[in-house]
Enzyme design. Structure first.
Site, PDB file in Angstrom:
ATOM      1  N   LYS A   1      50.018  40.785  43.399  1.00  0.00           N
ATOM      2  CA  LYS A   1      50.269  40.231  42.060  1.00  0.00           C
ATOM      3  C   LYS A   1      51.754  40.323  41.784  1.00  0.00           C
ATOM      4  CE  LYS A   1      47.519  38.958  38.579  1.00  0.00           C
ATOM      5  NZ  LYS A   1      46.209  38.397  38.899  1.00  0.00           N
TER       6      LYS A   1
HETATM    7  N1  GLU Z   1      45.621  34.688  38.843  1.00  0.00           N
HETATM    8  C1  GLU Z   1      44.292  34.425  39.292  1.00  0.00           C
HETATM    9  C2  GLU Z   1      43.485  35.710  39.366  1.00  0.00           C
HETATM   10  O1  GLU Z   1      43.794  36.700  38.749  1.00  0.00           O
HETATM   11  C3  GLU Z   1      44.259  33.593  40.568  1.00  0.00           C
HETATM   12  C4  GLU Z   1      44.947  34.173  41.753  1.00  0.00           C
HETATM   13  C5  GLU Z   1      45.079  33.225  42.931  1.00  0.00           C
HETATM   14  O2  GLU Z   1      44.568  32.128  42.882  1.00  0.00           O
HETATM   15  O3  GLU Z   1      45.711  33.638  43.896  1.00  0.00           O
HETATM   16  O4  GLU Z   1      42.454  35.749  39.985  1.00  0.00           O
END
Ligand code: GLU
Length: 433
Positions: free
Chosen positions: A119
């Site tokens: 993240k």
């Molecule tokens: N931000 C989204 C999540 O928390 C998607 C992450 C992604 O597609 O890599 O799942």
């Protein structure tokens, strides 16, 4: 004594809430202990592999140079490249990004896609930034990260306050830096630039599929068909709005919707298509015709069958958990329920479908996008939707089975499924034992 004091300081936020990393760790520990994972393996699975913290300069529209703080936490690449969103928010902190990266590892494992977890975040308030400033922040951050991301290294995606346009800037900056076109470096891109159809709506639609499966298998008390559901949705951004549209179009009654500034309530039902139009015109959800204004707390406590937190972390806390009227909670946000609140909900017999399952539709279609990019392929909306449906349905049933087999709640069951998959990969790689 000293140890105790330090622990308290590191784990309690200024609002007196556990920080997200503490929630994440306690959820993980509960499942790992049931699986009898030993301490060495637990530690191996918990600790992030790489933590990147940056301070980078950006020229603002008024000519001033401002320093921004950015993070990328790469938690695990045991099952595949690091994968996870990039969030722009004034409250982004290292602890939260660590927890969010950790959750991504388990989320990808629950839906059985070949990714690890990561993240990223930049501390900024996009509401106060021009499009040019946002672009310069994104480009500078991507350039600083460019050796640490890549189609088989780490693949960012949208998250809170980032979207397809931001991903297009990431793609372009990475491509220029590496002198190659590499669509698969990022997902959630515009469809015109290698994005997948169905990616924007995927988290909300995936959550809807999960809810449908929960109803079909008799888990949602008082609701045997989606048409009998009365639903309150906290957060009407990308995730909450697509979920509400899907549920409404299938015949559910959406009784309450909120945004940061507050919410609206109508026991006879709200039309989310009209609510979206109203927001587009007025810039706020408040003042929607025929609805009563409510606070975010009133939304969480309103009369409905299904409560859907789709905003930020730590929204459902102990005090609120004791008074929630819904009998089912579908977590579309990451980490919306504190560990204490989760225990209270369980003791009150409330059925909770956890974030790492309920909101995994987004990263699942990110995986589809990555596969299409690597294969220079373009799938139809129908293909994406059918494949998403199958993945979410299977994941729901894997978790429900673990809940039955181990006699645990759905959150613990989701972690059991995910930890078992990651532990197996660690074993097969020969890392441990
Ligand atoms: N931000 C989204 C999540 O928390 C998607 C992450 C992604 O597609 O890599 O799942």
């Amino acid at each position: 004594m000293i140890k105790k004091k330090m622990k308290k300081k590191a784990t309690i936020s200024k609002e007196g809430l556990p920080s997200a990393d503490v929630s994440a760790e306690s959820q993980f520990d509960r499942a790992a202990n049931i699986l009898k994972v030993d301490d060495d393996l637990k530690n191996l699975m918990k600790v992030p592999k790489r933590i990147i913290q940056l301070e980078f300069p950006v020229r603002m529209d008024d000519g001033k140079l401002t320093m921004f703080k950015g993070y990328r936490v790469q938690h695990s690449n045991i099952r595949g490249p690091y994968k996870g969103g990039l969030r722009y928010h004034p409250d982004v902190s290292m602890n939260d990004v660590k927890a969010l990266a950790f959750w991504m590892t388990w989320k990808c494992a629950v839906v059985n896609i070949p990714f690890g977890g990561a993240k990223g975040g930049v501390v900024c308030d996009p509401k106060k930034l021009s499009s040019g400033e946002l672009q310069r922040i994104t480009r500078r951050f991507t350039k600083e990260l460019s050796e640490n991301i890549g189609p088989d290294i780490d693949i960012p995606a949208p998250d809170v306050n980032t979207n397809a346009q931001v991903m297009a800037w990431v793609l372009d900056t990475y491509s220029v830096h590496h002198n190659r076109s590499a669509y698969a470096v990022v997902t959630g891109k515009p469809v015109e630039l290698g994005g997948s159809v169905g990616r924007a709506s995927a988290t909300g639609r995936g959550g809807f599929f999960v809810l449908q499966e929960a109803i079909a298998t008799g888990h949602v008390k008082g609701v045997s068909d989606i048409k009998e559901a009365t639903i309150a949705v906290q957060g009407f951004g990308n995730v909450g709005s697509y979920f509400a549209l899907n549920a409404y179009d299938a015949g559910a009654k959406i009784v309450a919707i909120s945004q940061v500034e507050g919410g609206i309530y109508n026991p006879a039902g709200l039309n989310p298509h009209e609510v979206l139009d109203h927001i587009k015109k007025k810039g706020t959800i408040l003042g929607f015709k025929g609805a009563t204004s409510i606070t975010n707390e009133q939304l969480l406590l309103c009369k409905c069958n299904i409560l859907v937190p789709a905003a930020m972390e730590n929204q459902i806390r102990g005090r609120i958990a004791r008074k929630i009227k819904a009998k089912t909670v579908l977590e579309l946000a990451n980490g919306p329920t504190t560990p204490k609140a989760h225990q209270i909900l369980l003791s009150r017999g409330i059925f909770l479908i956890p974030d790492i399952l309920a909101n995994a539709g987004g990263v699942t279609v990110s995986y589809f996008e990555w596969v299409q990019n690597l294969n220079h392929d373009i799938w139809t909306e129908e293909e994406v939707d059918t494949k998403l449906h199958r993945r979410m349905k299977d994941a729901y049933n894997d978790v429900a089975k673990a809940a039955r087999d181990y006699k645990v709640d759905m959150r613990t069951a989701a972690y059991i499924v995910a930890i078992a998959r990651v532990a197996e990969a660690i074993k097969l790689r020969g890392i441990y034992p």
